[in-house]
Design an enzyme around this catalytic site. Structure first.
Site, PDB file in Angstrom:
ATOM      1  N   SER A 293      -9.802 -16.367  -3.746  1.00  0.00           N
ATOM      2  CA  SER A 293     -11.322 -16.311  -3.412  1.00  0.00           C
ATOM      3  C   SER A 293     -11.686 -16.937  -4.826  1.00  0.00           C
ATOM      4  O   SER A 293     -12.856 -17.650  -4.797  1.00  0.00           O
ATOM      5  CB  SER A 293     -11.826 -14.935  -3.259  1.00  0.00           C
ATOM      6  OG  SER A 293     -11.160 -14.496  -1.961  1.00  0.00           O
TER       7      SER A 293
ATOM      8  N   GLU B  44     -10.487 -16.135   3.518  1.00  0.00           N
ATOM      9  CA  GLU B  44     -10.005 -15.110   4.448  1.00  0.00           C
ATOM     10  C   GLU B  44      -9.631 -15.638   5.594  1.00  0.00           C
ATOM     11  O   GLU B  44      -9.676 -15.068   6.706  1.00  0.00           O
ATOM     12  CB  GLU B  44     -10.697 -13.765   4.598  1.00  0.00           C
ATOM     13  CG  GLU B  44     -10.862 -13.065   3.207  1.00  0.00           C
ATOM     14  CD  GLU B  44      -9.909 -12.558   2.277  1.00  0.00           C
ATOM     15  OE1 GLU B  44      -8.575 -12.437   3.092  1.00  0.00           O
ATOM     16  OE2 GLU B  44      -9.946 -12.129   1.291  1.00  0.00           O
TER      17      GLU B  44
ATOM     18  N   CYS C  14       6.691  -8.594  -6.391  1.00  0.00           N
ATOM     19  CA  CYS C  14       7.527  -9.809  -6.327  1.00  0.00           C
ATOM     20  C   CYS C  14       8.516  -9.614  -5.398  1.00  0.00           C
ATOM     21  O   CYS C  14       8.465  -8.344  -4.675  1.00  0.00           O
ATOM     22  CB  CYS C  14       8.443  -9.713  -7.680  1.00  0.00           C
ATOM     23  SG  CYS C  14       9.507  -8.530  -7.902  1.00  0.00           S
TER      24      CYS C  14
ATOM     25  N   CYS D  73      10.613  -6.001  -5.579  1.00  0.00           N
ATOM     26  CA  CYS D  73      10.320  -4.902  -5.662  1.00  0.00           C
ATOM     27  C   CYS D  73       9.223  -4.590  -4.510  1.00  0.00           C
ATOM     28  O   CYS D  73       8.802  -3.557  -4.307  1.00  0.00           O
ATOM     29  CB  CYS D  73       9.021  -4.836  -6.980  1.00  0.00           C
ATOM     30  SG  CYS D  73      10.004  -4.946  -8.474  1.00  0.00           S
TER      31      CYS D  73
END
EC number: 2.7.1.21
Length: 195
Positions: free
Chosen positions: A22, A89, A183, A186
């Protein structure tokens, strides 16, 4: 060979949550205003996290926006003096958004769209992959993994601090209280909440 300078193209800004999508859309819209171009910004009505009539980045930058319920409602606000059409969005719009964006670009408008390219499960999200395929320019942004600090390309949904299950609803509008950047290594999506 002749260079033909024609207007009308599609730019996609995508990435995980907190990657600056955004913010980048707002930056591009503001640059068009410095160039004395006329821009309009749209957002889906479902996105009311920070404001109902502004696109607001997580760091507080904002620009006025027209909330719309359906993709084709965008056409009601298009005028000839416009040069740039921005849509934030974009993953929350219905399937007609691809056609709407194509029509606008073919009519000579610069169309900038921003959205998540993957859902919380790490799978392609909504119409964004199709928009990436037809765009002239694609910018894929990364955040920073909230666990290890590596570049983050995924969005982790958290429910009461734990990773959301694979079969949870895809759309759940939220901010830092329910999502964080991760990432590949993770990012976790349990197959079942009970496991």
């Amino acid at each position: 060979m002749y260079l033909i300078n024609q207007n009308g193209w599609i730019e996609v800004i995508c990435g995980s949550m907190f990657s600056g999508k955004s913010e980048e859309l707002i930056r591009r819209v503001r640059r068009t205003q410095f160039a004395k171009q006329h821009a309009i910004v749209f957002k889906p009505c479902i996105d009311n996290r920070y404001s109902e009539e502004d696109v607001v980045s997580h760091n507080g930058l904002k620009v006025k926006a027209v909330p719309v319920s359906a993709s084709k409602d965008i056409f009601e606000h298009i005028t000839e003096e416009l040069d740039v059409i921005a849509i934030d969005e974009v993953q929350f719009f219905d399937g007609d958004i691809v056609e709407v964006v194509q029509v606008l670009a073919n009519r000579g408008y610069r169309v900038i769209v921003a959205g998540l390219d993957q859902d919380f499960r790490g799978l392609p999200f909504g119409q964004v992959p199709q928009l990436m395929a037809i765009a002239e320019h694609v910018t894929k942004l990364q955040a920073v993994c909230s666990v290890c600090g590596s570049p983050a390309s995924r969005t982790q949904r958290l429910i009461d601090g734990d990773p959301a299950a694979f079969d949870d609803p895809i759309i759940l509008v939220g901010a830092s209280e329910s999502y964080e950047p991760r990432c590949r290594h993770c990012h976790a999506v349990p197959a079942n909440k009970d496991k």
